[in-house]
Design a protein around this motif. Structure first.
Motif, PDB file in Angstrom:
ATOM      1  N   ARG A 176      -3.466  -9.035 -10.180  1.00 55.00           N
ATOM      2  CA  ARG A 176      -2.602  -8.177  -9.496  1.00 55.00           C
ATOM      3  C   ARG A 176      -1.104  -8.734  -9.347  1.00 55.00           C
ATOM      4  O   ARG A 176      -0.116  -8.063  -9.123  1.00 55.00           O
ATOM      5  CB  ARG A 176      -3.350  -7.857  -8.065  1.00 55.00           C
ATOM      6  N   GLY A 182      -4.672 -16.400  -2.392  1.00 54.81           N
ATOM      7  CA  GLY A 182      -5.384 -15.181  -1.816  1.00 54.81           C
ATOM      8  C   GLY A 182      -5.525 -14.216  -3.164  1.00 54.81           C
ATOM      9  O   GLY A 182      -6.379 -13.797  -3.925  1.00 54.81           O
ATOM     10  N   ILE A 183      -4.174 -13.626  -3.291  1.00 50.48           N
ATOM     11  CA  ILE A 183      -4.050 -12.312  -3.878  1.00 50.48           C
ATOM     12  C   ILE A 183      -4.045 -13.049  -5.368  1.00 50.48           C
ATOM     13  O   ILE A 183      -3.554 -13.689  -6.054  1.00 50.48           O
ATOM     14  CB  ILE A 183      -2.925 -11.709  -3.980  1.00 50.48           C
ATOM     15  N   GLY A 228       4.666 -11.950  11.543  1.00 52.11           N
ATOM     16  CA  GLY A 228       3.704 -11.993  10.441  1.00 52.11           C
ATOM     17  C   GLY A 228       2.184 -11.920  10.648  1.00 52.11           C
ATOM     18  O   GLY A 228       1.877 -11.422  11.950  1.00 52.11           O
ATOM     19  N   ILE A 277      -5.305 -24.095  15.018  1.00 49.25           N
ATOM     20  CA  ILE A 277      -4.491 -25.242  15.189  1.00 49.25           C
ATOM     21  C   ILE A 277      -3.169 -25.348  15.780  1.00 49.25           C
ATOM     22  O   ILE A 277      -3.109 -26.612  16.893  1.00 49.25           O
ATOM     23  CB  ILE A 277      -4.294 -25.776  13.826  1.00 49.25           C
ATOM     24  N   ALA A 327       1.995 -30.944   5.159  1.00 56.59           N
ATOM     25  CA  ALA A 327       2.364 -31.108   6.589  1.00 56.59           C
ATOM     26  C   ALA A 327       1.879 -29.860   7.732  1.00 56.59           C
ATOM     27  O   ALA A 327       2.318 -28.423   7.542  1.00 56.59           O
ATOM     28  CB  ALA A 327       3.939 -30.732   6.762  1.00 56.59           C
ATOM     29  N   VAL A 328       0.813 -30.198   8.387  1.00 55.36           N
ATOM     30  CA  VAL A 328       0.096 -29.355   9.028  1.00 55.36           C
ATOM     31  C   VAL A 328       0.735 -29.310  10.663  1.00 55.36           C
ATOM     32  O   VAL A 328       0.471 -30.319  11.452  1.00 55.36           O
ATOM     33  CB  VAL A 328      -1.299 -29.624   9.406  1.00 55.36           C
ATOM     34  N   ILE A 329       1.450 -28.323  10.844  1.00 54.73           N
ATOM     35  CA  ILE A 329       2.338 -28.219  12.386  1.00 54.73           C
ATOM     36  C   ILE A 329       1.217 -28.184  13.377  1.00 54.73           C
ATOM     37  O   ILE A 329       0.195 -27.166  13.254  1.00 54.73           O
ATOM     38  CB  ILE A 329       3.516 -27.144  12.263  1.00 54.73           C
ATOM     39  N   PRO A 384       0.973  -1.161   0.093  1.00 56.96           N
ATOM     40  CA  PRO A 384      -0.270  -0.103   0.073  1.00 56.96           C
ATOM     41  C   PRO A 384       0.890   1.172   0.136  1.00 56.96           C
ATOM     42  O   PRO A 384       1.152   1.883   1.083  1.00 56.96           O
ATOM     43  CB  PRO A 384      -0.832  -0.049   1.349  1.00 56.96           C
ATOM     44  N   ALA A 414      -2.377  -8.174   8.228  1.00 56.67           N
ATOM     45  CA  ALA A 414      -1.682  -6.885   7.845  1.00 56.67           C
ATOM     46  C   ALA A 414      -1.174  -6.906   6.336  1.00 56.67           C
ATOM     47  O   ALA A 414      -2.151  -7.016   5.639  1.00 56.67           O
ATOM     48  CB  ALA A 414      -0.595  -6.639   8.633  1.00 56.67           C
ATOM     49  N   GLY A 464       4.184 -18.591   3.499  1.00 57.93           N
ATOM     50  CA  GLY A 464       3.668 -17.253   3.207  1.00 57.93           C
ATOM     51  C   GLY A 464       4.889 -16.135   3.080  1.00 57.93           C
ATOM     52  O   GLY A 464       6.173 -16.621   3.503  1.00 57.93           O
ATOM     53  N   ALA A 492      -2.891 -15.512   8.990  1.00 56.04           N
ATOM     54  CA  ALA A 492      -4.055 -15.183   9.716  1.00 56.04           C
ATOM     55  C   ALA A 492      -5.252 -15.703   8.779  1.00 56.04           C
ATOM     56  O   ALA A 492      -5.798 -14.894   7.850  1.00 56.04           O
ATOM     57  CB  ALA A 492      -4.545 -13.704  10.044  1.00 56.04           C
ATOM     58  N   VAL A 495      -0.803 -16.483   1.118  1.00 60.43           N
ATOM     59  CA  VAL A 495      -1.860 -15.716   0.572  1.00 60.43           C
ATOM     60  C   VAL A 495      -1.408 -15.419  -0.922  1.00 60.43           C
ATOM     61  O   VAL A 495      -2.341 -14.911  -1.566  1.00 60.43           O
ATOM     62  CB  VAL A 495      -1.923 -14.371   1.551  1.00 60.43           C
ATOM     63  N   ARG A 505      -5.875  -0.665  -1.122  1.00 61.49           N
ATOM     64  CA  ARG A 505      -4.982   0.290  -1.702  1.00 61.49           C
ATOM     65  C   ARG A 505      -5.723   0.957  -2.629  1.00 61.49           C
ATOM     66  O   ARG A 505      -6.843   0.600  -3.206  1.00 61.49           O
ATOM     67  CB  ARG A 505      -4.311  -0.760  -2.703  1.00 61.49           C
ATOM     68  N   VAL A 537       7.335 -22.665   9.875  1.00 61.98           N
ATOM     69  CA  VAL A 537       6.085 -22.973   9.794  1.00 61.98           C
ATOM     70  C   VAL A 537       5.293 -21.972   8.963  1.00 61.98           C
ATOM     71  O   VAL A 537       5.004 -20.840   9.113  1.00 61.98           O
ATOM     72  CB  VAL A 537       5.148 -23.147  11.146  1.00 61.98           C
TER      73      VAL A 537
HETATM   74  C1  LIG Z   1      -7.061 -11.689  -1.024  1.00 60.59           C
HETATM   75  C2  LIG Z   1      -6.071 -10.907  -0.347  1.00 60.59           C
HETATM   76  C3  LIG Z   1      -5.222  -9.800  -0.787  1.00 60.59           C
HETATM   77  C4  LIG Z   1      -4.522  -8.896  -0.202  1.00 60.59           C
HETATM   78  N1  LIG Z   1      -3.755  -7.802  -0.835  1.00 60.59           N
HETATM   79  C5  LIG Z   1      -2.612  -7.302  -0.155  1.00 60.59           C
HETATM   80  C6  LIG Z   1      -2.092  -6.454  -0.843  1.00 60.59           C
HETATM   81  O1  LIG Z   1      -2.547  -5.901  -1.842  1.00 60.59           O
HETATM   82  N2  LIG Z   1      -1.016  -5.799  -0.316  1.00 60.59           N
HETATM   83  C7  LIG Z   1      -0.560  -6.296   0.884  1.00 60.59           C
HETATM   84  O2  LIG Z   1       0.626  -5.931   1.498  1.00 60.59           O
HETATM   85  N3  LIG Z   1      -1.335  -7.377   1.533  1.00 60.59           N
HETATM   86  C8  LIG Z   1      -2.178  -7.798   1.173  1.00 60.59           C
HETATM   87  N4  LIG Z   1      -3.125  -9.052   1.901  1.00 60.59           N
HETATM   88  C9  LIG Z   1      -2.363  -9.302   2.946  1.00 60.59           C
HETATM   89  C10 LIG Z   1      -1.099 -10.157   2.852  1.00 60.59           C
HETATM   90  O3  LIG Z   1      -1.324 -11.280   1.761  1.00 60.59           O
HETATM   91  C11 LIG Z   1      -0.829 -10.818   4.294  1.00 60.59           C
HETATM   92  O4  LIG Z   1      -0.446  -9.983   5.238  1.00 60.59           O
HETATM   93  C12 LIG Z   1       0.423 -11.781   4.154  1.00 60.59           C
HETATM   94  O5  LIG Z   1       0.398 -12.685   3.202  1.00 60.59           O
HETATM   95  C13 LIG Z   1       0.763 -12.355   5.467  1.00 60.59           C
HETATM   96  O6  LIG Z   1       1.815 -13.085   5.330  1.00 60.59           O
HETATM   97  P1  LIG Z   1       2.073 -14.258   6.505  1.00 60.59           P
HETATM   98  O7  LIG Z   1       3.459 -14.919   5.853  1.00 60.59           O
HETATM   99  O8  LIG Z   1       2.081 -14.050   7.803  1.00 60.59           O
HETATM  100  O9  LIG Z   1       0.896 -15.231   6.147  1.00 60.59           O
HETATM  101  P2  LIG Z   1       0.365 -16.089   4.892  1.00 60.59           P
HETATM  102  O10 LIG Z   1       0.347 -15.274   3.759  1.00 60.59           O
HETATM  103  O11 LIG Z   1      -1.149 -16.310   5.419  1.00 60.59           O
HETATM  104  O12 LIG Z   1       0.795 -17.457   5.094  1.00 60.59           O
HETATM  105  C14 LIG Z   1       0.707 -18.352   6.063  1.00 60.59           C
HETATM  106  C15 LIG Z   1       0.909 -19.874   5.543  1.00 60.59           C
HETATM  107  O13 LIG Z   1       1.094 -20.567   6.584  1.00 60.59           O
HETATM  108  C16 LIG Z   1       0.256 -21.823   6.275  1.00 60.59           C
HETATM  109  N5  LIG Z   1      -0.357 -22.457   7.593  1.00 60.59           N
HETATM  110  C17 LIG Z   1      -1.111 -22.106   8.419  1.00 60.59           C
HETATM  111  N6  LIG Z   1      -1.238 -22.923   9.475  1.00 60.59           N
HETATM  112  C18 LIG Z   1      -0.195 -23.726   9.229  1.00 60.59           C
HETATM  113  C19 LIG Z   1       0.261 -24.861  10.099  1.00 60.59           C
HETATM  114  N7  LIG Z   1      -0.436 -25.266  10.788  1.00 60.59           N
HETATM  115  N8  LIG Z   1       1.237 -25.606   9.414  1.00 60.59           N
HETATM  116  C20 LIG Z   1       1.723 -25.413   8.331  1.00 60.59           C
HETATM  117  N9  LIG Z   1       1.677 -24.355   7.504  1.00 60.59           N
HETATM  118  C21 LIG Z   1       0.472 -23.716   8.237  1.00 60.59           C
HETATM  119  C22 LIG Z   1      -0.747 -21.208   5.114  1.00 60.59           C
HETATM  120  O14 LIG Z   1      -1.398 -22.601   4.692  1.00 60.59           O
HETATM  121  C23 LIG Z   1      -0.097 -20.400   4.626  1.00 60.59           C
HETATM  122  O15 LIG Z   1       0.485 -20.872   3.367  1.00 60.59           O
HETATM  123  C24 LIG Z   1      -3.869  -9.665   1.129  1.00 60.59           C
HETATM  124  C25 LIG Z   1      -4.317 -10.631   1.692  1.00 60.59           C
HETATM  125  C26 LIG Z   1      -5.536 -11.262   0.989  1.00 60.59           C
HETATM  126  C27 LIG Z   1      -6.180 -12.563   1.757  1.00 60.59           C
END
Ligand SMILES: Cc1cc2nc3c(=O)[nH]c(=O)nc-3n(C[C@H](O)[C@H](O)[C@H](O)COP(=O)(O)OP(=O)(O)OC[C@H]3O[C@@H](n4cnc5c(N)ncnc54)[C@H](O)[C@@H]3O)c2cc1C
Ligand SMILES: Cc1cc2nc3c(=O)[nH]c(=O)nc-3n(C[C@H](O)[C@H](O)[C@H](O)COP(=O)(O)OP(=O)(O)OC[C@H]3O[C@@H](n4cnc5c(N)ncnc54)[C@H](O)[C@@H]3O)c2cc1C
Ligand code: SF4
Ligand code: SF4
Ligand code: FES
Lengths: 463, 272
Positions: free
Chosen positions: A186, A181-182, A429, A396, A210-212, A93, A436, A148, A235, A177, A320, A145
């Motif tokens: 984009r 997600g995205i 994260g 979980i 692998a689900v931790i 953003p 976020a 993302g 999240a 995500v 955004r 774990v």
């Molecule tokens: C539709 C959408 C659009 C977005 N657009 C934007 C944007 O334009 N700009 C921006 O900055 N942000 C955007 N965001 C937010 C951004 O994508 C997230 O803030 C970011 O991806 C968070 O990263 P993360 O690594 O914390 O988690 P995530 O990207 O959520 O990754 C977490 C990973 O952990 C895995 N996981 C979960 N539990 C377990 C477990 N127990 N064991 C093993 N693996 C597990 C999940 O499957 C996932 O793959 C958007 C989000 C969404 C949903």
């Protein structure tokens, strides 16, 4: 600043063309355009833009290198602070971060930092500049774990410090995500895949399915000799509206909708095995990026009337700015100050949404004016409604890790070194902050890598 | 990739399969399930863990539509693309004196490890196995090996008593006061009627809910079910729940929402 040229517009796919395809909307700058835009930066001595970037990308420095035609060095300069420039250039953003603080923005338009970063990032990707020799493994095992942005950044940083890093991902594909997600229009998925391949080349081990907490617990990871663990599980759990009718058929959470389309490729209908059922009239609830993505995806899948229901006003929309503009250009109708209060179905399939009109009151804790009910209602006919009002961490890991402290809403609690209440287990994260941004998650993963390195080194000293 | 190490067919619709999956086997307990994708670009389908043997996981599946039929075409030595678990909450083994398990069709597979767990903790256990016809009554021997009573009902009377599982359950609940708990696993419509019957007879009842799932980790919300007017995600809160106040009609509606599309998939299967 007298001769300041206007900000150079990024070429885009035509709105009425693109709302039928999943190709990228913003086409980005070419070299000539990038240099033209770069010329606008006045190379501030105390660059406000850098202060406003969560990972402090050295913006004027890379822009200067770009102007000097030292593109490899421009890439290196960004890469020192941000390992995902092609992604952040596209999805940060910027208007509330780097560009929001740019000095030019006071009198005119800010430098298009995002588009420049994207240009340099894509250049680096094409030339494989991230593929650098890394130290041999020091034999110390680290578990990450989630794959993302938080997990990827953490793994990359620790691998570069010599650790033997394994990423565990619950789904069948990596990227979090960024993948499920995205949408592609984009953030094309080959960019994400490319980043993951870079990590594989560096020697990071990836384990999918692998689900931790389930397949292996945090405790079992420790028993297996992982000396430190980073939780970047995001999240993912969707928040509900808590209104009658939410479980009618035809009501989707944005996650289900976007996962079906992105991860499970429902858009390849009729051949997809995980299709998506969408009628002509689609309502989307929420005002963030997720809501915009859901609405624009619905349009691309052929829905005729797509409208967004948001309970505050236009200036409070958290999405955004670019995405709001793009959505409107593509024919998405913004219905502001409207709050859904009931979903009405026929034969258990949603047919109408009843909304209450809202007005603005005093600012609330978020600083935005609080929406207040007016007692005035309307209903709209719909075939589907997509709920996109926020996400929380899933339970979980919390439920299966003894002694792991969490917030009442499920977020993992960490100390100033990003360590959780379980020794040696760090987190960052969305799982810590709540939903976020990519850059914040990436930054948290990177910072945690530093703390984990220190933790391991100190430990070794002690023993 | 996950290797198929053993496979047998019970009848033309139901297979038993053993898959090598150490990460699933390690922590699996009765009531847990897995999600698999047969091949790349496959859909994610949930199946209950029917047994564990070292690194091996047993699944029993009915070839309902495209994905389960595709799975059925795989043989010993072939591999499955994705296989993740154990997912969901392990079955809650309650402190009960006499438990009656009621299985509809392939529901006898997930019921088996649960009833065994009851037997092991010292409860009396009886089972009612209901199916279309004789060929579809599966696992009878396995149940006979540990159950106090095994009752069979078939729609056409080709095995056991002719009729529905509830025809067998009703007299048991009427006549045997020691029975203090019922578990029903099978088609939703069957669980709905068994739950109503247990409730009428003042016995506690557990059911295993099978909404459409995608991720199985609480992310998509597709699997939500309503119990006592509250929403639960079957993949993380279940799949087993107390059955007294489940909104079974909602579950049936949500399961059927993609019927036309699934039908299209079946047509594709026939074309191949
Ligand atoms: C539709 C959408 C659009 C977005 N657009 C934007 C944007 O334009 N700009 C921006 O900055 N942000 C955007 N965001 C937010 C951004 O994508 C997230 O803030 C970011 O991806 C968070 O990263 P993360 O690594 O914390 O988690 P995530 O990207 O959520 O990754 C977490 C990973 O952990 C895995 N996981 C979960 N539990 C377990 C477990 N127990 N064991 C093993 N693996 C597990 C999940 O499957 C996932 O793959 C958007 C989000 C969404 C949903
Ligand atoms: C927790 C859980 C445990 C299960 N355990 C077993 C088991 O042990 N043995 C067994 O034979 N079946 C089991 N099922 C049902 C099994 O998942 C479905 O039969 C299978 O997904 C059908 O897929 P298909 O493509 O072959 O058929 P389709 O023609 O696609 O569907 C047939 C029916 O299966 C259901 N279904 C379709 N896709 C899904 C999906 N992704 N998730 C859930 N249901 C779906 C729908 O109600 C549909 O009407 C279980 C389901 C759940 C939720
Ligand atoms: S990482 Fe994001 S906020 Fe930082 S400079 Fe790049 S686009 Fe701007
Ligand atoms: S604030 Fe704007 S003009 Fe100044 S260095 Fe940063 S991008 Fe350039
Ligand atoms: S299957 Fe996606 S939340 Fe349960």
């Amino acid at each position: 600043m007298k001769n300041l040229k206007p900000r150079l517009k990024v070429r885009e796919q035509d709105a009425l063309e693109r709302n039928h395809n999943f190709l990228e909307v913003a086409l980005g700058y070419n070299l000539e355009e990038a240099r033209q835009e770069a010329l606008r930066c006045i190379d501030c001595k105390n660059p406000r833009c850098v202060q406003a970037c969560p990972v402090r990308v050295k913006i004027p420095a890379f822009i200067k290198l770009l102007l000097e035609n030292a593109l490899d060095e421009a890439f290196e300069t960004i890469y020192e602070d941000n390992i995902l420039p092609s992604i952040c250039g596209r999805v940060c953003p910027q208007e509330s971060q780097c560009e929001g603080a740019c000095i030019l923005g006071i009198k005119a338009e800010p430098v298009n930092v995002g588009a420049l970063e994207r240009f340099v990032g894509d250049y680096g990707m094409e030339k494989d500049l991230a593929d650098k020799p890394v130290p041999a493994s020091n034999g110390i095992k680290i578990a990450v774990v989630g794959s993302g942005p938080a997990g990827l950044a953490n793994a990359a940083s620790l691998r570069r410090k010599g650790y033997d890093v394994t990423i565990f991902e619950a789904l069948h594909d990596y990227g979090g995500v960024l993948k499920y997600g995205i949408p592609d229009f984009r953030l094309p998925k080959d960019i994400v895949t490319n980043e993951i391949d870079n990590l594989k080349k560096m020697g990071v081990t990836f384990v999918k399915n692998a689900v931790i907490g389930k397949s292996i617990t945090i405790e079992q990871l420790k028993e297996e000799g992982f000396e430190s663990i980073f939780i970047g599980s995001g999240a993912g759990l969707p928040s509900s509206l808590g209104i009658p009718g939410e479980n009618l058929s035809g009501v989707y959470f944005a996650n289900e909708f976007l996962t079906r389309v992105n991860l499970m490729k429902a858009r390849a209908v009729p051949d997809s095995l995980t299709p998506i059922k969408l009628g002509d009239n689609v309502a989307v609830v929420g005002g963030g990026n997720v809501a915009m993505d859901a609405a624009r995806t619905a349009k691309r899948l052929g829905a005729k009337n797509v409208f967004i229901l948001y309970r505050r006003d236009r200036k409070s929309l958290p999405a955004r700015l670019d995405e709001i503009h793009h959505a409107e250009e593509e024919g998405i109708d913004l219905r502001l100050l409207q709050n859904p209060v009931e979903l009405i179905g026929e034969d258990r399939i949603v047919k109408q949404v009843k909304i209450e009109k809202m007005k603005l009151g005093e600012p609330d804790s978020s600083g935005r004016q609080r929406p207040l009910p007016t007692g005035e209602y309307t209903t709209y006919d719909i075939d589907n409604i997509i709920i996109s009002i926020g996400q929380k961490p899933n339970p979980i890991i919390k439920d299966n890790t003894a002694g792991l402290d969490t917030q009442p809403w499920g977020g993992i609690i960490t100390d100033e070194y990003q360590m959780t209440s379980v020794d040696g287990v760090f987190a960052g994260g969305d799982v810590v902050t709540g939903a976020a941004t990519v850059i914040l998650a990436m930054g948290a993963g990177k910072d945690a890598a530093h703390h984990m390195d220190e933790y391991i080194k100190n430990n070794h000293n002690r023993s | 990739m996950y290797k198929i190490v053993d496979k047998q067919s019970y009848n033309q619709d139901v297979d038993w399969m053993v898959v090598e999956a150490p990460l699933v086997a390690r922590n699996a307990k009765p009531g847990h399930f897995i999600i698999l994708r047969v091949d790349k670009d496959g859909e994610r389908i949930p199946l209950t863990i029917a047994g564990i043997d070292g690194d091996h996981v047993v699944i029993i599946y009915q070839k309902m539509g495209y994905s389960t039929k595709l799975l059925g075409e795989k043989n010993i030595g072939d591999t499955i693309e994705d296989f993740v678990g154990p997912l969901g909450q392990a079955a809650h083994i309650r402190d009960k004196q006499h438990v009656v398990g009621v299985a509809g069709g392939v529901g006898s597979a997930p019921l088996l490890p649960q009833l065994k767990a009851y037997k092991e903790q010292g409860s009396n256990v009886s089972v009612i196995l209901g199916a279309r016809s004789k060929d579809y009554v599966i696992l009878t021997q396995e149940y006979e090996a540990f159950c106090d009573h095994v009752y069979v009902t078939t729609d056409d009377g080709s095995a056991g008593q002719k009729g529905l599982v509830t025809d067998a359950l009703n007299p048991l609940l009427d006549n045997d006061e020691t029975i203090d708990h019922v578990i029903a696993i099978g088609p939703v419509i069957m669980m709905k009627f068994v739950a109503a019957m247990a409730k009428k007879h003042n016995r506690s009842i557990d059911v295993s809910l099978n909404p459409i799932m995608i991720d199985g980790t609480g992310m998509c919300g597709n699997c939500r079910v309503t119990i006592d007017d509250k929403t639960y995600f079957a993949c993380i809160d279940g799949p087993d729940f107390p059955g007294e106040n489940v909104d079974f009609d909602e579950l049936m509606s949500r399961q059927n929402f993609y019927k036309d599309e699934e039908h299209a998939c079946k047509l594709r299967l026939n074309k191949q």
